[in-house]
Motif scaffolding. Structure first.
Motif, PDB file in Angstrom:
ATOM      1  N   CYS A 105       0.847  -1.190   0.000  1.00  0.00           N
ATOM      2  CA  CYS A 105       0.000   0.000   0.000  1.00  0.00           C
ATOM      3  C   CYS A 105       0.888   1.248   0.000  1.00  0.00           C
ATOM      4  O   CYS A 105       1.868   1.322   0.741  1.00  0.00           O
ATOM      5  CB  CYS A 105      -0.892  -0.019   1.239  1.00  0.00           C
ATOM      6  SG  CYS A 105      -1.901   1.442   1.468  1.00  0.00           S
ATOM      7  N   ASP A 106       0.561   2.224  -0.832  1.00  0.00           N
ATOM      8  CA  ASP A 106       1.331   3.466  -0.900  1.00  0.00           C
ATOM      9  C   ASP A 106       1.144   4.343   0.330  1.00  0.00           C
ATOM     10  O   ASP A 106       1.879   5.307   0.508  1.00  0.00           O
ATOM     11  CB  ASP A 106       0.951   4.268  -2.150  1.00  0.00           C
ATOM     12  CG  ASP A 106       1.764   3.864  -3.360  1.00  0.00           C
ATOM     13  OD1 ASP A 106       2.976   4.107  -3.360  1.00  0.00           O
ATOM     14  OD2 ASP A 106       1.184   3.290  -4.300  1.00  0.00           O
ATOM     15  N   HIS A 107       0.189   4.021   1.178  1.00  0.00           N
ATOM     16  CA  HIS A 107      -0.005   4.817   2.386  1.00  0.00           C
ATOM     17  C   HIS A 107       0.568   4.134   3.622  1.00  0.00           C
ATOM     18  O   HIS A 107       1.407   4.694   4.311  1.00  0.00           O
ATOM     19  CB  HIS A 107      -1.482   5.132   2.614  1.00  0.00           C
ATOM     20  CG  HIS A 107      -1.708   5.943   3.844  1.00  0.00           C
ATOM     21  ND1 HIS A 107      -1.293   7.247   3.941  1.00  0.00           N
ATOM     22  CD2 HIS A 107      -2.263   5.629   5.036  1.00  0.00           C
ATOM     23  CE1 HIS A 107      -1.592   7.703   5.149  1.00  0.00           C
ATOM     24  NE2 HIS A 107      -2.182   6.731   5.827  1.00  0.00           N
ATOM     25  N   CYS A 108       0.136   2.914   3.900  1.00  0.00           N
ATOM     26  CA  CYS A 108       0.563   2.245   5.139  1.00  0.00           C
ATOM     27  C   CYS A 108       1.744   1.288   4.922  1.00  0.00           C
ATOM     28  O   CYS A 108       2.313   0.790   5.888  1.00  0.00           O
ATOM     29  CB  CYS A 108      -0.606   1.495   5.770  1.00  0.00           C
ATOM     30  SG  CYS A 108      -1.135   0.014   4.865  1.00  0.00           S
ATOM     31  N   PHE A 109       2.097   1.030   3.672  1.00  0.00           N
ATOM     32  CA  PHE A 109       3.226   0.164   3.281  1.00  0.00           C
ATOM     33  C   PHE A 109       3.020  -1.315   3.582  1.00  0.00           C
ATOM     34  O   PHE A 109       3.937  -2.107   3.463  1.00  0.00           O
ATOM     35  CB  PHE A 109       4.539   0.612   3.907  1.00  0.00           C
ATOM     36  CG  PHE A 109       5.018   1.975   3.476  1.00  0.00           C
ATOM     37  CD1 PHE A 109       4.464   2.658   2.408  1.00  0.00           C
ATOM     38  CD2 PHE A 109       6.057   2.590   4.154  1.00  0.00           C
ATOM     39  CE1 PHE A 109       4.924   3.902   2.021  1.00  0.00           C
ATOM     40  CE2 PHE A 109       6.539   3.837   3.775  1.00  0.00           C
ATOM     41  CZ  PHE A 109       5.967   4.490   2.711  1.00  0.00           C
ATOM     42  N   MET A 152      -0.964   5.001  -7.863  1.00  0.00           N
ATOM     43  CA  MET A 152      -0.877   4.735  -6.437  1.00  0.00           C
ATOM     44  C   MET A 152      -1.781   3.556  -6.102  1.00  0.00           C
ATOM     45  O   MET A 152      -2.861   3.408  -6.677  1.00  0.00           O
ATOM     46  CB  MET A 152      -1.314   5.969  -5.643  1.00  0.00           C
ATOM     47  CG  MET A 152      -0.489   7.211  -5.965  1.00  0.00           C
ATOM     48  SD  MET A 152       1.220   7.090  -5.449  1.00  0.00           S
ATOM     49  CE  MET A 152       1.090   7.692  -3.791  1.00  0.00           C
ATOM     50  N   TYR A 153      -1.337   2.734  -5.168  1.00  0.00           N
ATOM     51  CA  TYR A 153      -2.059   1.522  -4.782  1.00  0.00           C
ATOM     52  C   TYR A 153      -2.402   1.578  -3.298  1.00  0.00           C
ATOM     53  O   TYR A 153      -1.562   1.955  -2.482  1.00  0.00           O
ATOM     54  CB  TYR A 153      -1.194   0.290  -5.043  1.00  0.00           C
ATOM     55  CG  TYR A 153      -0.869   0.060  -6.492  1.00  0.00           C
ATOM     56  CD1 TYR A 153      -1.605  -0.835  -7.248  1.00  0.00           C
ATOM     57  CD2 TYR A 153       0.180   0.739  -7.101  1.00  0.00           C
ATOM     58  CE1 TYR A 153      -1.311  -1.058  -8.584  1.00  0.00           C
ATOM     59  CE2 TYR A 153       0.483   0.526  -8.439  1.00  0.00           C
ATOM     60  CZ  TYR A 153      -0.266  -0.373  -9.169  1.00  0.00           C
ATOM     61  OH  TYR A 153       0.021  -0.580 -10.486  1.00  0.00           O
ATOM     62  N   TYR A 154      -3.637   1.162  -2.961  1.00  0.00           N
ATOM     63  CA  TYR A 154      -4.100   1.257  -1.583  1.00  0.00           C
ATOM     64  C   TYR A 154      -4.794  -0.017  -1.123  1.00  0.00           C
ATOM     65  O   TYR A 154      -5.449  -0.694  -1.901  1.00  0.00           O
ATOM     66  CB  TYR A 154      -5.071   2.435  -1.435  1.00  0.00           C
ATOM     67  CG  TYR A 154      -4.436   3.748  -1.800  1.00  0.00           C
ATOM     68  CD1 TYR A 154      -3.527   4.360  -0.956  1.00  0.00           C
ATOM     69  CD2 TYR A 154      -4.729   4.364  -3.009  1.00  0.00           C
ATOM     70  CE1 TYR A 154      -2.923   5.552  -1.292  1.00  0.00           C
ATOM     71  CE2 TYR A 154      -4.133   5.567  -3.362  1.00  0.00           C
ATOM     72  CZ  TYR A 154      -3.239   6.160  -2.500  1.00  0.00           C
ATOM     73  OH  TYR A 154      -2.638   7.331  -2.837  1.00  0.00           O
ATOM     74  N   CYS A 155      -4.698  -0.277   0.192  1.00  0.00           N
ATOM     75  CA  CYS A 155      -5.376  -1.416   0.815  1.00  0.00           C
ATOM     76  C   CYS A 155      -6.886  -1.278   0.680  1.00  0.00           C
ATOM     77  O   CYS A 155      -7.580  -2.240   0.376  1.00  0.00           O
ATOM     78  CB  CYS A 155      -5.072  -1.469   2.310  1.00  0.00           C
ATOM     79  SG  CYS A 155      -3.385  -1.850   2.735  1.00  0.00           S
ATOM     80  N   ASP A 156      -7.352  -0.063   0.968  1.00  0.00           N
ATOM     81  CA  ASP A 156      -8.790   0.176   1.037  1.00  0.00           C
ATOM     82  C   ASP A 156      -9.052   1.674   0.955  1.00  0.00           C
ATOM     83  O   ASP A 156      -8.120   2.474   0.812  1.00  0.00           O
ATOM     84  CB  ASP A 156      -9.362  -0.405   2.334  1.00  0.00           C
ATOM     85  CG  ASP A 156      -8.612   0.040   3.582  1.00  0.00           C
ATOM     86  OD1 ASP A 156      -8.089   1.169   3.601  1.00  0.00           O
ATOM     87  OD2 ASP A 156      -8.555  -0.747   4.537  1.00  0.00           O
ATOM     88  N   ASP A 185      -2.333  -8.431  -1.268  1.00  0.00           N
ATOM     89  CA  ASP A 185      -2.551  -9.057  -2.576  1.00  0.00           C
ATOM     90  C   ASP A 185      -3.766  -8.495  -3.304  1.00  0.00           C
ATOM     91  O   ASP A 185      -4.030  -8.856  -4.442  1.00  0.00           O
ATOM     92  CB  ASP A 185      -2.734 -10.569  -2.421  1.00  0.00           C
ATOM     93  CG  ASP A 185      -1.465 -11.249  -1.958  1.00  0.00           C
ATOM     94  OD1 ASP A 185      -0.364 -10.733  -2.252  1.00  0.00           O
ATOM     95  OD2 ASP A 185      -1.567 -12.299  -1.287  1.00  0.00           O
ATOM     96  N   ASN A 186      -4.500  -7.605  -2.643  1.00  0.00           N
ATOM     97  CA  ASN A 186      -5.741  -7.091  -3.225  1.00  0.00           C
ATOM     98  C   ASN A 186      -5.745  -5.558  -3.221  1.00  0.00           C
ATOM     99  O   ASN A 186      -6.705  -4.932  -2.778  1.00  0.00           O
ATOM    100  CB  ASN A 186      -6.943  -7.641  -2.442  1.00  0.00           C
ATOM    101  CG  ASN A 186      -8.237  -7.437  -3.172  1.00  0.00           C
ATOM    102  OD1 ASN A 186      -8.266  -7.327  -4.394  1.00  0.00           O
ATOM    103  ND2 ASN A 186      -9.321  -7.366  -2.419  1.00  0.00           N
ATOM    104  N   LEU A 187      -4.664  -4.953  -3.697  1.00  0.00           N
ATOM    105  CA  LEU A 187      -4.557  -3.501  -3.710  1.00  0.00           C
ATOM    106  C   LEU A 187      -5.435  -2.894  -4.792  1.00  0.00           C
ATOM    107  O   LEU A 187      -5.645  -3.491  -5.846  1.00  0.00           O
ATOM    108  CB  LEU A 187      -3.103  -3.085  -3.942  1.00  0.00           C
ATOM    109  CG  LEU A 187      -2.127  -3.441  -2.828  1.00  0.00           C
ATOM    110  CD1 LEU A 187      -0.704  -3.231  -3.288  1.00  0.00           C
ATOM    111  CD2 LEU A 187      -2.413  -2.630  -1.583  1.00  0.00           C
ATOM    112  N   ARG A 188      -5.924  -1.681  -4.500  1.00  0.00           N
ATOM    113  CA  ARG A 188      -6.749  -0.954  -5.457  1.00  0.00           C
ATOM    114  C   ARG A 188      -5.992   0.287  -5.922  1.00  0.00           C
ATOM    115  O   ARG A 188      -5.402   0.995  -5.113  1.00  0.00           O
ATOM    116  CB  ARG A 188      -8.063  -0.549  -4.805  1.00  0.00           C
ATOM    117  CG  ARG A 188      -8.844  -1.759  -4.333  1.00  0.00           C
ATOM    118  CD  ARG A 188      -9.993  -1.457  -3.426  1.00  0.00           C
ATOM    119  NE  ARG A 188     -10.434  -0.069  -3.416  1.00  0.00           N
ATOM    120  CZ  ARG A 188     -11.497   0.370  -2.776  1.00  0.00           C
ATOM    121  NH1 ARG A 188     -12.224  -0.468  -2.083  1.00  0.00           N
ATOM    122  NH2 ARG A 188     -11.847   1.628  -2.785  1.00  0.00           N
TER     123      ARG A 188
END
Length: 113
Positions: free
Chosen positions: A28-32, A47-51, A36-39
């Protein structure tokens, strides 16, 4: 004042953060966190995020200032880690007067950007 291995020297929220390119689409680009399911960010797709929580937090932390730049320039000139980090640092200082004058104490000395 001496430190030994394992001592916590300072603990605070980072002023600016940027994920290494080698970790993109894995963390995740925020929490690092590894996920496997980044958005992807729906606008810049860089940028990719958990949620939604991580995406909204990163938007507040600075992505709102860089998103349009990533949308237009990511593949051409924002692929290096240092470039992305310095862009975020510049935008954080440029878009928030408080960030330029806010002081932090470290080893008894006040510091600011």
């Amino acid at each position: 004042m001496g430190y030994k291995v394992g001592d916590v020297v300072m603990k605070c929220k980072p002023f600016v953060h940027s994920l290494n390119a080698s970790q993109k689409a894995q963390r995740c680009d925020h929490c690092f966190k590894i996920n496997d399911n980044l958005r992807k960010c729906s606008k810049c797709k860089s940028m990719y995020y958990c949620d939604q929580k991580c995406q909204r937090s990163d938007w507040s932390d600075g992505h709102r200032h860089e998103c349009h730049l990533y949308d237009n320039f990511y593949d051409n000139c924002l692929t290096r880690d240092c470039d992305r980090f310095l862009l975020r640092l510049h935008l954080m200082l440029e878009n928030n007067d408080q960030n330029r004058t806010q002081t932090h104490e470290f080893n008894g000395q006040k510091r600011c950007f």
